[in-house]
Design a protein around this motif. Structure first.
Motif, short mmCIF file in Angstrom:
data_model
loop_
_atom_site.label_atom_id
_atom_site.label_comp_id
_atom_site.label_asym_id
_atom_site.label_seq_id
_atom_site.Cartn_x
_atom_site.Cartn_y
_atom_site.Cartn_z
N LEU A 144 43.04 28.24 49.45
CA LEU A 144 42.70 29.10 48.31
C LEU A 144 41.75 30.22 48.73
O LEU A 144 41.80 31.33 48.18
CB LEU A 144 42.08 28.23 47.19
CG LEU A 144 41.66 28.92 45.90
CD1 LEU A 144 42.78 29.75 45.29
CD2 LEU A 144 41.20 27.89 44.87
N LEU A 173 43.80 33.14 49.85
CA LEU A 173 44.51 33.73 48.69
C LEU A 173 43.53 34.58 47.88
O LEU A 173 43.87 35.65 47.38
CB LEU A 173 45.08 32.61 47.79
CG LEU A 173 46.30 31.84 48.29
CD1 LEU A 173 46.59 30.66 47.37
CD2 LEU A 173 47.54 32.74 48.35
N ASN A 174 42.32 34.06 47.75
CA ASN A 174 41.29 34.72 46.96
C ASN A 174 40.92 36.07 47.59
O ASN A 174 40.71 37.07 46.90
CB ASN A 174 40.07 33.80 46.89
CG ASN A 174 39.19 34.12 45.69
OD1 ASN A 174 39.62 34.79 44.76
ND2 ASN A 174 37.96 33.65 45.74
N LYS A 225 43.69 38.75 46.99
CA LYS A 225 44.20 38.62 45.63
C LYS A 225 45.06 39.82 45.20
O LYS A 225 46.12 39.68 44.62
CB LYS A 225 43.01 38.45 44.67
CG LYS A 225 43.37 37.66 43.46
CD LYS A 225 42.19 37.06 42.73
CE LYS A 225 41.02 38.03 42.55
NZ LYS A 225 39.94 37.42 41.76
N LYS A 250 50.74 34.80 43.35
CA LYS A 250 49.85 34.75 42.17
C LYS A 250 49.93 33.39 41.49
O LYS A 250 48.94 32.82 41.05
CB LYS A 250 50.23 35.85 41.18
CG LYS A 250 49.75 37.23 41.60
CD LYS A 250 49.73 38.19 40.40
CE LYS A 250 49.18 39.55 40.81
NZ LYS A 250 50.22 40.58 40.96
N TYR A 277 48.10 30.95 43.52
CA TYR A 277 46.65 31.20 43.39
C TYR A 277 46.13 30.57 42.09
O TYR A 277 45.15 29.82 42.07
CB TYR A 277 46.40 32.71 43.41
CG TYR A 277 45.00 33.11 43.00
CD1 TYR A 277 43.93 32.95 43.88
CD2 TYR A 277 44.74 33.64 41.73
CE1 TYR A 277 42.63 33.30 43.50
CE2 TYR A 277 43.46 33.99 41.34
CZ TYR A 277 42.40 33.82 42.23
OH TYR A 277 41.12 34.16 41.86
#
Length: 652
Positions: free
Chosen positions: A115, A118-119, A122, A130, A133
């Protein structure tokens, strides 16, 4: 899934996060959803829910502060004290420490699940990215709240009142739980926690603050457990355990150790003398209690386990109405009385009737929750399963539910295999009228077995009647004007046997016809004091009963080991615990070895072996044949009725 890796939670890493946690206690802002605001329509306590829903003075977003509310409580409850009183302080500290640990767990999940990256990217994510996420954010938030609540319970439960039922009645539930993001998750949870604390009906004394916190965070865990099945990307939660440095506290997947562990279930007190007949069962029960009481809390092991005389799983079986429930209560009574005297914590932990769930996976989850406390080394645990054939019936039988299969799977895993931890402080007892309906793999886990056969002799029936009419005799002395027996004083035969030999000395040959025939055949070629006698007997048994296996031979061996440790503990050990019970493990072990040697002097090994083998094989055959017999009996009964009907008809 196996919990294969343990990661440390370092205190130094928590220190860095503590400021963030305390900032949430100083202030969070939350906007209630329309649904949460309208919950008072069907709430169980309108005033409290109304109060929760109108909490925001007309504006949409409200800022609340748990630390200010606690200060206000202090002024209201203890206006004269200068410092924040102990209970309020402990609650505030526990919530801060819970949040700190929750934030650490969330950060760890961010890293392990991917994560974090992914963050960071973004803005560049496509639709799938998305979705992943958002999904991982939900899971991170749920796990953070779970770990937070779990840590708070760990710290506050020991300080809370034993009985929280009044507080639970005041509590009207958590109107909403947000899993959108970690900040929203914490804000929402603390918002409602704070609102409840500010309600004058909830907190009347400073102790109420701790009691309410326990009720609230238990409810938060329940809410998250309900949503658990909708979460994705949970692999890096379920495959590891996080252990807090310098402490016993650990977060292991979604396991909640506090479920089912809190309190011993109430039971009726019954003494062994009030149970008529059942010599085998009463003797077994006495031995079980003596062995459990020998458990050593320091060493976390039981000397009887090393001597081969401990039974983590046992079975009592017999026809209906012979006293199974009474026996369960008598074992619990005896354990509880000794535990109280010796100042040992005791948990009476029967399997609940509501274990089988209609939801897929629900039964396994409930069963894990029931089995989990058995791994707690800090108390003695007696866990009876009454009417065991309901939850542990043969999996291959027609119409067996998926729930039963799940329950059996968990039972097998926790009694032997990767999860099976037995310190020698807990024992599971299966009690059943229908042992032949139990799953074969479950039966093979049983290390000790005994018959619960009720009244069996003239004296047993005399005593059973006497226990009934003596109550009339007490209220109206001359009313029962009947003659008593001449050479027998009531209940004199209901005492406990000295040892198993006293009960089994009448065991000559197997009572089951098929086993008897096999036994006689083998005895033509070998004498019972030859090792080959038993090897050939087992082989012949296997030919007749294909499911007879090495596991059965191991169970016979453990039954023989039980007989070698079948001696009384000295009377004065109970009246003066310092002599034995309070000694260290090695001393206890040596004292038991002395007793065992003295006891074995009068025994003949080959005879004990023969008795136990006969007893076990009879049991195997009974279980195998009963089902068949039942069908034959029903058919015979039907034929008899038809024959009688025909005769009656012809005579008309």
């Amino acid at each position: 899934m196996e919990h294969n890796t343990t990661f440390p939670i370092k205190q130094s890493e928590l220190d860095v996060l503590r400021d963030e946690a305390s900032s949430y206690l100083k202030s969070v802002q939350w906007e209630q959803s329309a649904r949460a605001k309208n919950r008072d329509k069907d709430g169980k306590d309108e005033s409290i829910l109304l109060y929760l829903s109108r909490a925001n003075n007309g504006s949409n977003v409200e800022i609340t502060s748990v630390s200010k509310t606690i200060l206000a409580l202090k002024k209201r409850l203890l206006p004269d004290s200068v410092a924040i009183p102990m209970y309020l302080n402990q609650t505030l500290y526990a919530v801060q420490e819970g949040l700190t640990l929750g934030i650490w767990i969330k950060d760890s999940y961010y890293d392990s699940s991917g994560l974090t990256s992914l963050n960071q990217n973004k803005s560049a994510l496509d639709a799938n990215g998305k979705r992943e996420y958002e999904s991982k954010m939900h899971t991170a938030t749920a796990y953070m709240l779970f770990a937070t609540a779990y840590k708070i319970l760990n710290d506050l439960k020991p300080l809370a009142s034993d009985d929280l039922s009044v507080m639970k009645q005041k509590f009207a539930g958590i109107p909403e739980v947000s899993l959108l993001s970690p900040i929203k998750g914490i804000s929402c949870a603390l918002f409602y926690f704070d609102k409840y604390l500010g309600h004058p009906e909830i907190v009347k004394t400073d102790k109420d603050v701790i009691d309410f916190s326990v009720v609230y965070f238990e409810a938060l865990i329940d809410e998250i457990q309900l949503r658990k099945s909708t979460l994705e990307y949970t692999e890096t939660i379920e495959d590891r355990t996080y252990k807090l440095e310098n402490s016993e506290f650990a977060v292991s997947g979604w396991n909640n150790m506090f479920q089912g562990t809190a309190k011993s279930v109430e039971f009726n007190k019954i003494q062994f003398e009030q149970i008529v007949g059942n010599r085998d069962a009463k003797h077994f029960a006495r031995r079980l209690t003596e062995r459990m009481l020998s458990y050593d809390f320091e060493a976390k092991k039981n000397p009887f386990q090393e001597l081969g005389g401990f039974m983590p799983v046992f079975m009592g079986y017999g026809i209906p109405g012979t006293g199974k429930s009474m026996l369960i209560a008598a074992i619990a009574t005896r354990l509880k009385e000794h535990c109280d005297t010796l100042d040992i914590p005791f948990l009476f932990h029967p399997m609940p009737d509501t274990l089988i769930s209609t939801f897929q996976g629900g039964s396994a989850e409930k069963m894990v929750e029931w089995m989990k406390p058995m791994q707690d080394p800090t108390k003695l645990i007696f866990a009876p399963i009454d009417d065991a054939e309901n939850n542990l019936q043969e999996r291959t039988a027609q119409g067996v539910s998926a729930g039963v299969k799940e329950v059996i799977g968990v039972f097998l895993r926790y009694t032997e295999g990767a999860y099976a931890v037995n310190y020698g402080n807990s024992s599971i007892g299966l009690f059943t009228n229908l042992p032949e309906m139990l799953d074969k793999a479950v039966i093979s886990r049983v290390q000790g077995r005994f018959k619960i056969d009720g009244a069996r002799t003239e004296h047993d029936f005399l005593d059973q009647d006497h226990l009934w009419w003596r109550k009339l005799d007490d209220t109206m002395p001359d009313f029962v004007n009947m003659q008593g027996p001449e050479n027998y004083s009531y209940l004199q035969n209901q005492g406990l046997a000295k040892n198993m030999g006293e009960i089994l000395n009448q065991v000559e040959k197997p009572s089951e016809a098929r086993v008897h025939a096999i036994y006689d055949e083998v005895e033509k070629n070998f004498s019972t004091n030859q090792h080959l006698f038993f090897a050939n007997l087992y082989k012949a048994m296997q030919d007749a009963f294909p499911f007879f296996s090495s596991r059965d031979v191991r169970n016979i061996q453990s039954a023989i080991s039980l007989r070698l440790t079948d001696f009384d503990l000295e009377e004065d050990w109970f009246s003066n615990p310092e002599i034995y019970f309070k000694k260290d493990y090695d001393t206890k072990f040596n004292m038991l070895q002395e007793l065992m040697r003295a006891n074995m002097k009068g025994l003949d090994f080959s005879e004990i072996r023969r008795q136990e083998v006969v007893r076990y094989l009879d049991n195997v055959a009974t279980i195998a044949d009963t089902d068949f017999k039942r069908k034959v009996d029903a058919r015979v009964n039907q034929l008899n009725i038809e024959t009688a009907a025909r005769k009656t008809f012809e005579g008309l």
